[in-house]
Write a protein that holds these residues in place. Sequence first.
Motif, PDB file in Angstrom:
ATOM      1  N   GLY A  44      -0.487  14.318  -3.689  1.00 60.45           N
ATOM      2  CA  GLY A  44      -1.757  14.356  -3.194  1.00 60.45           C
ATOM      3  C   GLY A  44      -1.726  14.507  -1.485  1.00 60.45           C
ATOM      4  N   ASP A  45      -2.515  14.100  -0.823  1.00 62.73           N
ATOM      5  CA  ASP A  45      -2.400  14.278   0.659  1.00 62.73           C
ATOM      6  C   ASP A  45      -1.721  12.879   1.199  1.00 62.73           C
ATOM      7  OD1 ASP A  45      -4.336  16.376   0.551  1.00 62.73           O
ATOM      8  OD2 ASP A  45      -6.172  14.885   0.777  1.00 62.73           O
ATOM      9  N   VAL A  46      -0.981  13.513   2.301  1.00 60.41           N
ATOM     10  CA  VAL A  46       0.214  12.756   2.870  1.00 60.41           C
ATOM     11  C   VAL A  46      -0.034  13.074   4.442  1.00 60.41           C
ATOM     12  CG1 VAL A  46       2.163  14.188   2.600  1.00 60.41           C
ATOM     13  CG2 VAL A  46       2.400  11.648   2.930  1.00 60.41           C
ATOM     14  N   SER A  47       0.292  12.114   5.170  1.00 61.72           N
ATOM     15  CA  SER A  47       0.224  12.024   6.751  1.00 61.72           C
ATOM     16  C   SER A  47       1.583  11.522   7.096  1.00 61.72           C
ATOM     17  CB  SER A  47      -1.118  11.238   7.361  1.00 61.72           C
ATOM     18  OG  SER A  47      -0.726  11.291   8.665  1.00 61.72           O
TER      19      SER A  47
ATOM     20  N   TYR B  58      10.495  17.213  -0.295  1.00 67.28           N
ATOM     21  CA  TYR B  58      10.192  17.665   1.008  1.00 67.28           C
ATOM     22  C   TYR B  58      11.496  17.219   2.106  1.00 67.28           C
ATOM     23  CZ  TYR B  58       5.975  18.709  -1.604  1.00 67.28           C
ATOM     24  OH  TYR B  58       5.218  18.925  -2.557  1.00 67.28           O
TER      25      TYR B  58
ATOM     26  N   SER C 210       0.215  16.615   8.469  1.00 70.57           N
ATOM     27  CA  SER C 210      -0.485  16.408   7.261  1.00 70.57           C
ATOM     28  C   SER C 210      -0.599  17.328   6.307  1.00 70.57           C
ATOM     29  CB  SER C 210      -1.806  15.954   7.396  1.00 70.57           C
ATOM     30  OG  SER C 210      -2.007  14.720   8.497  1.00 70.57           O
ATOM     31  N   GLY C 211      -0.550  17.160   5.071  1.00 70.82           N
ATOM     32  CA  GLY C 211      -0.508  18.151   4.133  1.00 70.82           C
ATOM     33  C   GLY C 211      -0.427  17.406   2.554  1.00 70.82           C
ATOM     34  N   ARG C 212      -0.448  18.290   1.570  1.00 70.44           N
ATOM     35  CA  ARG C 212      -0.610  17.909   0.140  1.00 70.44           C
ATOM     36  C   ARG C 212       0.842  18.058  -0.429  1.00 70.44           C
ATOM     37  NH1 ARG C 212      -4.636  17.051  -3.425  1.00 70.44           N
ATOM     38  NH2 ARG C 212      -5.933  17.205  -1.771  1.00 70.44           N
ATOM     39  N   VAL C 213       1.241  16.869  -1.202  1.00 70.06           N
ATOM     40  CA  VAL C 213       2.534  17.101  -1.626  1.00 70.06           C
ATOM     41  C   VAL C 213       2.377  16.905  -3.448  1.00 70.06           C
ATOM     42  CG1 VAL C 213       3.789  15.915   0.031  1.00 70.06           C
ATOM     43  CG2 VAL C 213       2.939  14.512  -1.549  1.00 70.06           C
TER      44      VAL C 213
ATOM     45  N   ASN D 213       1.474   7.712   6.089  1.00 72.34           N
ATOM     46  CA  ASN D 213       0.082   7.276   5.775  1.00 72.34           C
ATOM     47  C   ASN D 213      -0.215   5.815   6.547  1.00 72.34           C
ATOM     48  OD1 ASN D 213      -0.514   9.422   3.801  1.00 72.34           O
ATOM     49  ND2 ASN D 213       0.196   8.370   2.293  1.00 72.34           N
TER      50      ASN D 213
ATOM     51  N   SER E 168       2.323  14.245  14.512  1.00 71.08           N
ATOM     52  CA  SER E 168       1.804  14.083  13.072  1.00 71.08           C
ATOM     53  C   SER E 168       1.629  15.349  12.230  1.00 71.08           C
ATOM     54  CB  SER E 168       0.751  13.191  12.985  1.00 71.08           C
ATOM     55  OG  SER E 168       0.387  11.987  13.694  1.00 71.08           O
TER      56      SER E 168
ATOM     57  N   ARG F 221       8.755  20.835   8.782  1.00 68.78           N
ATOM     58  CA  ARG F 221       9.090  20.976   7.566  1.00 68.78           C
ATOM     59  C   ARG F 221      10.120  22.094   7.293  1.00 68.78           C
ATOM     60  NH1 ARG F 221       6.010  22.615   1.965  1.00 68.78           N
ATOM     61  NH2 ARG F 221       7.744  22.451   0.608  1.00 68.78           N
TER      62      ARG F 221
END
Length: 150
Positions: free
Chosen positions: A79-82, A111, A102-105, A59, A100, A130
């Motif tokens: 929530g959203d993470v980069s 992860y 990005s996604g939701r955790v 982030n 980069s 990932r």
Amino acid sequence: MRSLILVVSAVLATLLTACTASGPIYSQAAAPVGDQALVYLYRVRTPFGAWVPMKVEVNGKEIGILANDSYTTVYVPAGDVSLSATRWQDFHYPDSKRVSVSGRVAGGETYYLRISQSSSGSMITTNLERVSAVVGESELKVLKRAEPVK
């Protein structure tokens, strides 16, 4: 001449030390609780860019510098993470060398993100992907923990 050799030797020793992880061999982090997710970011050994450090950010905040064969962990809110990795070049970390994802955790989940490099001719590419828990745990077993950012 002798003092020049000593200076060059000291600089080389410093550079080589900076490009290797010095922390302990992998140990599993505490499981995430509540609305926190645990992210392992790790760099596997590749012959491409082996001596080049990699800055990792979550982030937009720097969380570590990874050498080959090293890892770091971070707990992030659900929530959203980069996540990004930037390869060192020309004595800095240029935006042009950043990759980069990005996604939701989800809270309570873990992860694993592998950083590697590949080459096509004279072009070195940084890969950030990932992987499954089975793959991540297996690859992490031989890696050293990177020093945390102060």
